[in-house]
Design a protein around this motif. Sequence first.
Motif, PDB file in Angstrom:
ATOM      1  N   ASP A  87       0.912  -1.163  -0.162  1.00 14.02           N
ATOM      2  CA  ASP A  87      -0.021  -0.098  -0.079  1.00 14.02           C
ATOM      3  C   ASP A  87       1.103   1.217  -0.108  1.00 14.02           C
ATOM      4  O   ASP A  87       0.560   2.259  -0.778  1.00 14.02           O
ATOM      5  CB  ASP A  87      -1.054  -0.078   1.270  1.00 14.02           C
ATOM      6  CG  ASP A  87      -2.085  -0.873   0.958  1.00 14.02           C
ATOM      7  OD1 ASP A  87      -2.575  -1.243  -0.286  1.00 14.02           O
ATOM      8  OD2 ASP A  87      -2.650  -1.175   2.215  1.00 14.02           O
ATOM      9  N   GLN A  88       1.827   1.222   0.772  1.00 12.94           N
ATOM     10  CA  GLN A  88       2.889   2.505   0.911  1.00 12.94           C
ATOM     11  C   GLN A  88       3.317   2.446  -0.558  1.00 12.94           C
ATOM     12  O   GLN A  88       3.463   3.833  -0.951  1.00 12.94           O
ATOM     13  CB  GLN A  88       3.699   2.144   1.979  1.00 12.94           C
ATOM     14  CG  GLN A  88       4.677   3.727   2.149  1.00 12.94           C
ATOM     15  CD  GLN A  88       5.738   3.406   3.081  1.00 12.94           C
ATOM     16  OE1 GLN A  88       5.727   2.592   4.045  1.00 12.94           O
ATOM     17  NE2 GLN A  88       6.718   4.288   2.995  1.00 12.94           N
ATOM     18  N   ALA A  89       3.820   1.433  -0.932  1.00  8.75           N
ATOM     19  CA  ALA A  89       4.675   1.416  -2.331  1.00  8.75           C
ATOM     20  C   ALA A  89       3.784   2.078  -3.408  1.00  8.75           C
ATOM     21  O   ALA A  89       3.984   3.441  -3.972  1.00  8.75           O
ATOM     22  CB  ALA A  89       5.199   0.289  -2.614  1.00  8.75           C
ATOM     23  N   LEU A  90       2.576   1.683  -3.388  1.00 10.23           N
ATOM     24  CA  LEU A  90       1.512   2.143  -4.516  1.00 10.23           C
ATOM     25  C   LEU A  90       1.134   3.258  -4.456  1.00 10.23           C
ATOM     26  O   LEU A  90       0.991   4.442  -5.186  1.00 10.23           O
ATOM     27  CB  LEU A  90       0.502   1.044  -4.767  1.00 10.23           C
ATOM     28  CG  LEU A  90       0.659  -0.279  -5.295  1.00 10.23           C
ATOM     29  CD1 LEU A  90      -0.418  -1.234  -5.224  1.00 10.23           C
ATOM     30  CD2 LEU A  90       1.355  -0.164  -6.498  1.00 10.23           C
ATOM     31  N   ASP A  91       1.065   3.933  -3.035  1.00 10.40           N
ATOM     32  CA  ASP A  91       0.497   5.180  -2.944  1.00 10.40           C
ATOM     33  C   ASP A  91       1.459   6.257  -3.055  1.00 10.40           C
ATOM     34  O   ASP A  91       1.227   7.271  -3.869  1.00 10.40           O
ATOM     35  CB  ASP A  91       0.147   5.198  -1.378  1.00 10.40           C
ATOM     36  CG  ASP A  91      -0.987   4.644  -0.781  1.00 10.40           C
ATOM     37  OD1 ASP A  91      -1.851   4.241  -1.716  1.00 10.40           O
ATOM     38  OD2 ASP A  91      -1.260   4.442   0.452  1.00 10.40           O
ATOM     39  N   GLU A  92       2.865   5.953  -2.793  1.00 15.57           N
ATOM     40  CA  GLU A  92       3.826   6.975  -3.136  1.00 15.57           C
ATOM     41  C   GLU A  92       4.282   6.968  -4.521  1.00 15.57           C
ATOM     42  O   GLU A  92       4.398   8.267  -5.002  1.00 15.57           O
ATOM     43  CB  GLU A  92       5.080   6.473  -2.406  1.00 15.57           C
ATOM     44  CG  GLU A  92       5.007   6.791  -0.889  1.00 15.57           C
ATOM     45  CD  GLU A  92       6.203   6.387   0.003  1.00 15.57           C
ATOM     46  OE1 GLU A  92       7.277   6.233  -0.725  1.00 15.57           O
ATOM     47  OE2 GLU A  92       6.171   6.382   1.050  1.00 15.57           O
TER      48      GLU A  92
END
Length: 737
Positions: A87-92
């Motif tokens: 989630d963090q990777a795709l959000d950023e």
Amino acid sequence: MKEEKIGHCTFCHHDACEVKIIYNPETFELEEAQRPWGDPYPPDGYIEGCPKAQALREIQMHPDRLNYPLKRKGERGSDTWERISWDQALDEITEKLSKLSDEFGPETLGCIDGIYGENWASQRFFHLFGSPNAEASMSRVCKGDLRSVQYAMLGSVCLYGPPTSRCKLVVLWGSKHSTSGLISWQGERMVQFRGGKHIVIDPRCTSEAKMADIHLQLRPGTDTALGMGWLNVIINENLYDKDFVEKWTVGFDELKERVKEFTPKRVAEITWVPEDKIVESARMYATTKPASINWGTKPSCRGRGETEAERVRSSLRAITGNLDIDGGDLFQEPNPGLVPFRDLEMPEMLSPDQREKALGSETIKLKLWPGWHAIAEVRKKHGMGPMPTWGQYGADAPHLFQAMITGKPYPVKAFFVVGANPMVTMADTKKVYEALKKLELLVVLDIFKTPTGILADYLLPGTSWMECPQIAWVERHESILGGDRCLPKKIDGEYDRGDCFDFWRGLGVRLGQKEHWPWETLEENIEFRLKPSGITWEQFRKRPWVTPGGISEKHYEKWGAFPTPSGKVELYSSIYKELGYDPLPYWDEPAESPVSTPDLAKEYPLIMMNGARIQQYLHSQFRDIRSLRSKVPDPLVEIHPETAKNLGIKDGDWVWIENQRGRVKQRCEVTDIVDPRVVHASYGWWFPEKPAAEPSLFGVWESNINVLTSLNPDHQDKAAGGWYLSPMLCKVYKVED
């Protein structure tokens, strides 16, 4: 306690051998891989004969597998990372991509989409996002450019795979399936077992060549001239299929005039193939029917003029009546049991204005948007759907990398690499490196760290075929083929890997595309794609292939025409003419050769070819798999005994291979498989045991043959844009230190 599932191994890429995976259901540890006995595919002995199959457990459970998303902490290329969630990777990534798109437009994003499947998903994402620069991939120098030629001349494309049981002669043109695809090789050998014949066209005297009835050992890069010589013999000796030519072709008289000058004597001078062999092989192909030309990728790697070899092959298939017949070269059209790729890709969502911004489309017209549009319009008039967009249009790689470096005609600041390793597999490694270093956002999805991955801002863990459900229409026997998710993509506390589908959908949903991604999992998507067949995913996963039965041939009779502007095979192509190209095939010397660049040949007297598949590896993959690496531990350059002796080189010596672009070192293999004037270098080499961080990047500069190849636009194919990988000039000398 053990459980088992059926999957299909794609570690040879084109073949998809059925494999039974046996695992521990408590730990999901892979215990064994077997061939499911009783099924007709793959051939007996798959597990025993394929080294990659023997290494499945080692690949799946390798300690260096990427397990969690990684975010770069230090300088680009420093190999310092922070573990983060998906989630963090795709959000950023979404946040950074949105900012770049707002500043430079959606066309600022480019992509190479490689071999891990679901290529339709990348196309869908790019079409919805608004960028025309997807898929600057190896399809440009694989069968993608050949498909474009066939669509233009024939209106459809010929199958890739083993010949059917009726075939009496197979022409292996630049292919060596005993190392690149065991299923294809089994089918080709069966032709001989049934009393049929083989013609092998290859600059190397391969194991296939030694078994052939005729081996044409041509000068590297002269395939088109050889094919023109075949056309000359077949036409002048009236060996062509007069009924088919008269009823189903246009441009025969123009083609006859074009090949008039390619007499066997002249072609022998160009190709190094003896005149009598040219005549004998042409007669054999024309008179032994049905016959199939099973093409390989090597004629597609020579840059300038590479598509002309396919124009010649398509002309040969047509005038001999071997086109779209059982035992010859059958057409491939979408299987009615599946939702077509083109419907999944949603090309209509990309506006015409954005399509015209595709990098390279002003000059590379056949392979990119102008050619796709022209061909699609013709097929539409014949009541047929357009071709898939993946492998047919997108950005041209040399133009894409140049835009990254120069910012012209507009800046390319973001780049996604999915299942590919352009720092090793793309031509001109120095230019690729310069381009990647200038990006503001580089995202790489792979199953291992690679030289390309070390340069990324985000390095994402992908799934192997064992962890991913699969579905495809397999060309060889018209089956809907697939496999179950044999092993989980996530185990709490051990790893969290993602399908390509998860990546593209995850970004798409975050960018406002949710209504166009109604499936939350790849299994749900496969259920949707199977609807026309009436098969559910639950049924399919338990018995993951369905054969409709029979061979479909002579599609053009059912259609009433070929889906071309004239309704016939266009030996004189109106689409080529419309796009500003020569409507007939022509011969053009390689960009660098003793003939085209004689002054360069004085300094670099040897012809260097490269790229033949090694069975233990797939392109640049698996150098980190110990059992495979132990069989072929070093990059090898094949040198003829006479040449080696003259250069003071012995078998096993490390040697420099050098041209005007640089030098790399490989270990010498003295062999008479090559002509004394030719050397053959290994492709795809990097060294996972060497330092990952810059400047080493896993030793990518040491033996990677693409340090010597070219992305120069002047060396590209004019119609399809294929870049210059082979053949080129070099010198070889011993490493003294």
